[in-house]
Design a protein around this motif. Structure first.
Motif, PDB file in Angstrom:
ATOM      1  N   MET A  75      -1.452  -1.297  -2.704  1.00  0.00           N
ATOM      2  CA  MET A  75      -2.201  -2.653  -2.987  1.00  0.00           C
ATOM      3  C   MET A  75      -2.265  -3.329  -1.615  1.00  0.00           C
ATOM      4  N   SER A  76      -3.388  -4.080  -1.488  1.00  0.00           N
ATOM      5  CA  SER A  76      -3.933  -4.624  -0.096  1.00  0.00           C
ATOM      6  C   SER A  76      -2.748  -5.968  -0.046  1.00  0.00           C
ATOM      7  N   VAL A  77      -2.840  -6.426   1.037  1.00  0.00           N
ATOM      8  CA  VAL A  77      -2.091  -7.879   1.207  1.00  0.00           C
ATOM      9  C   VAL A  77      -2.350  -8.965   0.408  1.00  0.00           C
ATOM     10  N   LEU A 105     -15.491  -1.325   3.769  1.00  0.00           N
ATOM     11  CA  LEU A 105     -14.810  -2.361   3.061  1.00  0.00           C
ATOM     12  C   LEU A 105     -15.447  -2.922   2.058  1.00  0.00           C
ATOM     13  N   VAL A 106     -15.145  -2.384   0.607  1.00  0.00           N
ATOM     14  CA  VAL A 106     -15.673  -2.688  -0.579  1.00  0.00           C
ATOM     15  C   VAL A 106     -14.144  -3.212  -1.245  1.00  0.00           C
ATOM     16  N   THR A 116     -10.613  -0.713  -1.881  1.00  0.00           N
ATOM     17  CA  THR A 116      -9.638  -0.610  -1.095  1.00  0.00           C
ATOM     18  C   THR A 116      -8.410  -0.841  -1.436  1.00  0.00           C
ATOM     19  N   THR A 117      -7.370   0.044  -1.001  1.00  0.00           N
ATOM     20  CA  THR A 117      -5.964   0.056  -1.615  1.00  0.00           C
ATOM     21  C   THR A 117      -4.937  -0.028  -0.563  1.00  0.00           C
ATOM     22  N   GLU A 118      -5.387   0.054   0.780  1.00  0.00           N
ATOM     23  CA  GLU A 118      -4.365   0.160   2.010  1.00  0.00           C
ATOM     24  C   GLU A 118      -4.401  -0.975   2.745  1.00  0.00           C
ATOM     25  N   THR A 119      -3.425  -1.165   3.617  1.00  0.00           N
ATOM     26  CA  THR A 119      -3.289  -2.612   4.097  1.00  0.00           C
ATOM     27  C   THR A 119      -4.344  -2.749   5.461  1.00  0.00           C
ATOM     28  N   GLY A 120      -4.729  -1.745   6.097  1.00  0.00           N
ATOM     29  CA  GLY A 120      -5.730  -1.969   6.982  1.00  0.00           C
ATOM     30  C   GLY A 120      -7.315  -2.497   6.602  1.00  0.00           C
ATOM     31  N   GLY A 121      -7.409  -1.994   5.499  1.00  0.00           N
ATOM     32  CA  GLY A 121      -8.931  -2.688   4.965  1.00  0.00           C
ATOM     33  C   GLY A 121      -8.525  -3.740   4.068  1.00  0.00           C
ATOM     34  N   ASN A 170     -18.166   5.713 -10.280  1.00  0.00           N
ATOM     35  CA  ASN A 170     -18.235   5.259  -9.102  1.00  0.00           C
ATOM     36  C   ASN A 170     -17.114   5.555  -8.112  1.00  0.00           C
ATOM     37  N   GLY A 171     -16.192   5.877  -8.741  1.00  0.00           N
ATOM     38  CA  GLY A 171     -14.798   6.592  -8.041  1.00  0.00           C
ATOM     39  C   GLY A 171     -14.033   5.413  -7.359  1.00  0.00           C
ATOM     40  N   ALA A 172     -14.190   3.994  -7.868  1.00  0.00           N
ATOM     41  CA  ALA A 172     -13.443   2.956  -7.237  1.00  0.00           C
ATOM     42  C   ALA A 172     -11.786   3.079  -7.267  1.00  0.00           C
ATOM     43  N   GLN A 173     -11.327   3.051  -6.380  1.00  0.00           N
ATOM     44  CA  GLN A 173      -9.932   3.218  -6.362  1.00  0.00           C
ATOM     45  C   GLN A 173      -9.069   2.261  -7.266  1.00  0.00           C
ATOM     46  N   ASN A 174      -9.535   1.069  -7.279  1.00  0.00           N
ATOM     47  CA  ASN A 174      -8.862   0.082  -7.911  1.00  0.00           C
ATOM     48  C   ASN A 174      -9.257  -0.023  -9.245  1.00  0.00           C
ATOM     49  N   GLY A 175     -10.296   0.945 -10.040  1.00  0.00           N
ATOM     50  CA  GLY A 175     -10.690   0.919 -11.147  1.00  0.00           C
ATOM     51  C   GLY A 175      -9.907   0.364 -12.332  1.00  0.00           C
ATOM     52  N   SER A 176      -8.891   1.183 -12.328  1.00  0.00           N
ATOM     53  CA  SER A 176      -7.649   1.188 -13.426  1.00  0.00           C
ATOM     54  C   SER A 176      -7.487  -0.486 -13.716  1.00  0.00           C
TER      55      SER A 176
END
Length: 287
Positions: free
Chosen positions: A1-3, A54-55, A59-64, A134-140
């Motif tokens: 999860m991002s910040v 950057l969508v 985006t699930t990691e801290t850098g993005g 679409n394969g979005a990592q945050n789809g769930s």
């Protein structure tokens, strides 16, 4: 999860305070026209190369995630003191039964391309993210919403030869645009804390132009609706942002330019505040 949403802007606000109070009366290459000139100042902060374009919902990691939180504002935002979420782009989030929520937007907030943030920009973004092809990592994150099972199917054997079945629909039945500033969300079951989720990056709006490009194209030159906007991105070197002067919400930043330097290692400073004078940087690497 991002910040967490507005952790990034809190950092910018802290930096602005340093610029304003730090070394007045002398020029500093990190503050544009001088340390006291916050309106035209500049800061440089630590970061890492985003793993993907950057969508927000991908985006699930801290850098993005750090950049997403600078560039986007959601329906709610999380106070730095750990208090309850406060409305941001949302003017009101109401419900009678904790299952059907009516979300009213503040009028005339804008994306960085000058287009107005409308209810459809949230509904379209959420449907895009939930639609599994679409394969979005945050789809769930949209699994609470009615109709999610119709747009999101799972690969039955992970990376095996079988493919996930085609979803029945491209849009969730639980999302309905009422008018330009209002949309309705129907959940699968009552969930009283649903509004507290809505400051996370998965729930950010997307401008109309997103749907005219590939996610990869958009992600390299992203358009958000937050207090700073994209300028340029040099992979593994730096990403430049600048203040969005048409931003109308309370967390508008005073500093003008922000450069995110991308390091191979995460960095940590000797003090708990990342922008206080006299600190020494030390690298912390994970392998």
């Amino acid at each position: 999860m991002s910040v967490s949403k507005r952790a990034g802007v809190v950092a910018l606000t802290t930096a602005v305070a340093l610029v304003a109070a730090g070394c007045s009366g002398s020029d500093d290459s990190n503050t544009g026209k001088g340390s006291g000139d916050t309106a035209n100042g500049a800061i440089t902060i630590d970061g890492t190369q985003p793993e993907v374009g950057l969508v927000p919902a991908n985006t699930t990691e801290t850098g993005g995630g750090q950049i997403i939180d600078f560039m986007w504002t959601g329906l709610v935002q999380y106070p730095n003191d750990g208090g309850a979420p406060k409305n941001a782009v949302a003017q009101d989030i109401t419900t009678k039964d904790s299952k059907v929520y009516t979300i009213k937007l503040k009028p005339d907030t804008k994306f960085h391309d000058g287009t107005v943030v409308k209810a459809k920009n949230f509904v379209d973004a959420w449907n895009w993210a939930a639609y599994s092809p679409n394969g979005a990592q945050n789809g769930s994150f949209f699994s609470d919403i009615a109709g999610f099972a119709d747009v999101h199917t799972e690969d039955p054997d992970a990376d095996g030869p079988k493919k996930a079945p085609e979803p029945k629909s491209k849009t969730m039945s639980g999302l309905k645009v009422i008018d330009d500033t209002t949309f309705e969300v129907t959940l699968n079951a009552p969930f009283s804390i649903f509004p507290t989720k809505l400051g996370y990056s998965a729930y950010m709006p997307l401008p109309d132009v997103f749907f005219t490009q590939t996610p990869e194209e958009f992600g390299k030159k992203p358009i958000g609706n937050g207090p700073v906007k994209f300028v340029s991105w040099q992979d593994n070197v730096e990403l430049k942002l600048t203040r969005f002067d048409d931003y109308t919400l309370d967390d508008k930043v005073k500093i003008k330019d922000v450069t995110v330097k991308m390091y191979q290692c995460a960095t940590r400073r000797s003090d708990t505040s990342p922008f206080q004078a006299g600190q020494t940087r030390r690298e912390v690497c994970w392998v």
